[in-house]
Structure formats: C-alpha cells, structure tokens
Design a protein around this motif. Structure first.
Motif, short mmCIF file in Angstrom:
data_model
loop_
_atom_site.label_atom_id
_atom_site.label_comp_id
_atom_site.label_asym_id
_atom_site.label_seq_id
_atom_site.Cartn_x
_atom_site.Cartn_y
_atom_site.Cartn_z
N TYR A 99 1.09 -0.91 10.14
CA TYR A 99 1.77 0.19 10.23
C TYR A 99 3.22 -0.08 10.47
O TYR A 99 3.34 -0.52 11.61
CB TYR A 99 1.25 1.36 11.03
N ILE B 63 1.72 -0.06 5.73
CA ILE B 63 1.58 1.43 5.50
C ILE B 63 2.97 1.62 6.24
O ILE B 63 3.14 1.42 7.22
CB ILE B 63 0.44 1.88 6.01
N SER C 56 11.08 11.30 4.31
CA SER C 56 10.28 10.94 3.10
C SER C 56 10.97 11.54 1.91
O SER C 56 10.21 11.90 0.72
CB SER C 56 8.89 11.52 3.11
N THR D 212 2.55 -0.44 0.41
CA THR D 212 1.35 -0.18 -0.08
C THR D 212 0.95 1.36 0.12
O THR D 212 0.53 1.75 -0.83
CB THR D 212 0.00 -0.98 0.79
N GLU D 213 1.18 1.78 1.17
CA GLU D 213 0.94 3.41 1.25
C GLU D 213 2.11 3.78 2.11
O GLU D 213 2.79 3.19 2.83
CB GLU D 213 -0.39 3.66 2.01
N LEU E 255 2.98 6.83 5.08
CA LEU E 255 2.52 7.96 6.09
C LEU E 255 3.72 8.50 6.77
O LEU E 255 4.52 8.25 7.30
CB LEU E 255 1.63 6.97 7.24
N SER F 250 -4.47 11.72 8.68
CA SER F 250 -3.58 11.15 7.83
C SER F 250 -3.52 9.53 8.32
O SER F 250 -3.46 8.69 7.26
CB SER F 250 -2.24 11.78 7.71
N ASP G 47 -6.83 8.17 6.83
CA ASP G 47 -6.96 8.31 5.38
C ASP G 47 -6.15 7.11 4.76
O ASP G 47 -6.51 6.53 3.60
CB ASP G 47 -6.17 9.48 4.86
N ARG G 48 -4.92 6.69 5.30
CA ARG G 48 -4.13 5.62 4.76
C ARG G 48 -4.95 4.39 5.14
O ARG G 48 -5.14 3.52 4.04
CB ARG G 48 -2.76 5.39 5.57
N SER H 31 -7.96 4.18 2.48
CA SER H 31 -7.21 3.81 1.09
C SER H 31 -6.96 2.34 1.08
O SER H 31 -7.26 1.89 -0.01
CB SER H 31 -6.05 4.76 0.94
N VAL H 32 -6.21 1.70 1.80
CA VAL H 32 -5.73 0.30 1.67
C VAL H 32 -7.35 -0.71 2.05
O VAL H 32 -7.10 -1.67 1.37
CB VAL H 32 -4.74 -0.36 2.54
#
Length: 154
Positions: free
Chosen positions: A47, A77, A83, A97-98, A100, A108, A111-112, A115-116
């Motif tokens: 992250y 992430i 954003s 990759t994602e 947040l 959240s 969730d990320r 996802s990865v």
C-alpha cells in the motif's frame, strides 16, 4: 507493506490488515525506505501513498516495475486523497495495480487486498509499459469475417 509519510494512515492501514489476520507488516515512512525494503525483504503487497516527499508513489511504482528482479510484479495499491483523473491515469500508466481513495474504510482496504490476491490481473509488457494489464473486462471473442486466421475457430 505500508509506505506512507503520515503515521496515522500507516496505523489505520496496519490495524485493519492486522485485524484481518495479516501477521507481518513492514512499515516505511518514505518511498525511499519502502524501496529498500522491497529490495531486501519478501513483500506480498504494498500500500503506497501517492504524495510523499522525496520518492513519491509514482516514482516508487516506476522503480519497482523497471527492475529486472522478481519483485517487479509486486501488487501495488495506490493510496491517495487526490483521485482526479490525471493522477489516476499517471499511476495506471506507471503500472499501479489498484487504487484506494482516502478517507479509507476497513472494507475498502480489505476489498483492494482481496482484489489483488484473489483476482490478480495478468501482467503486460511492451516497449513503454510493464505492469498489470489495464483491461479490466474480457472482450467477447470476435466471430466476424475478419477474425485472425490463428484464432480458434478460424
């Protein structure tokens, strides 16, 4: 790993991940320290804050993706309070990759991570890009007259 210059954000992310069962979390208060950790410690997911002094999130992504070492496929992430589309595109083009968005919630954050871990995207490589495939949806197979000969069914 959590890379963020804000100690409160590091604490929030770490507490949620720890509460979900993540046993070993490496914390880095700067992008430079995060890069050192990636190069010397096996990291499963990072992250990374977008805005940090020194090595920012975009530079962190570039360093990881441009490396020829195994960690170049590290799921990253991006954590950001900004954003807007320009920032999202810049990070995507570097190989994030994602995303947040701050303020974060426990849902959240997890969730990320889910996802990865459980739905990883394949990596793509071209002359100007290395990172997770930018396409999120699978296109339906084309069955028209101009289908390539090498494609199945043709």
């Amino acid at each position: 790993m959590i890379v963020d210059d804000n100690s409160q954000v590091r604490t929030i992310l770490g507490s949620v991940l720890n509460g979900a069962g993540v046993a070993h979390i490496h914390y880095a208060p700067t992008g430079a320290e995060g890069l050192k950790a990636v190069m010397s410690t096996p990291i499963d997911v990072a992250y990374v804050d977008y805005d940090m002094p020194g090595v920012n999130g975009l530079e962190f992504i570039s360093e990881v993706r441009e490396s020829e070492r195994d960690f170049r496929m590290l799921p990253i992430i991006m954590v950001t309070g900004h954003s807007d589309m320009a920032r999202l595109i810049a990070a995507r083009d570097r190989g994030v990759t994602e995303f947040l968005r701050k303020p974060v919630t426990a849902k959240s954050i997890l969730d990320r991570l889910n996802s990865v871990v459980f739905h990883p995207r394949p990596f793509a490589k071209s002359q100007t890009f290395f990172g997770p495939d930018r396409r999120r949806k699978r296109a339906t197979p084309y069955e028209g007259k101009e289908r390539r000969r090498g494609d199945s069914g043709g």
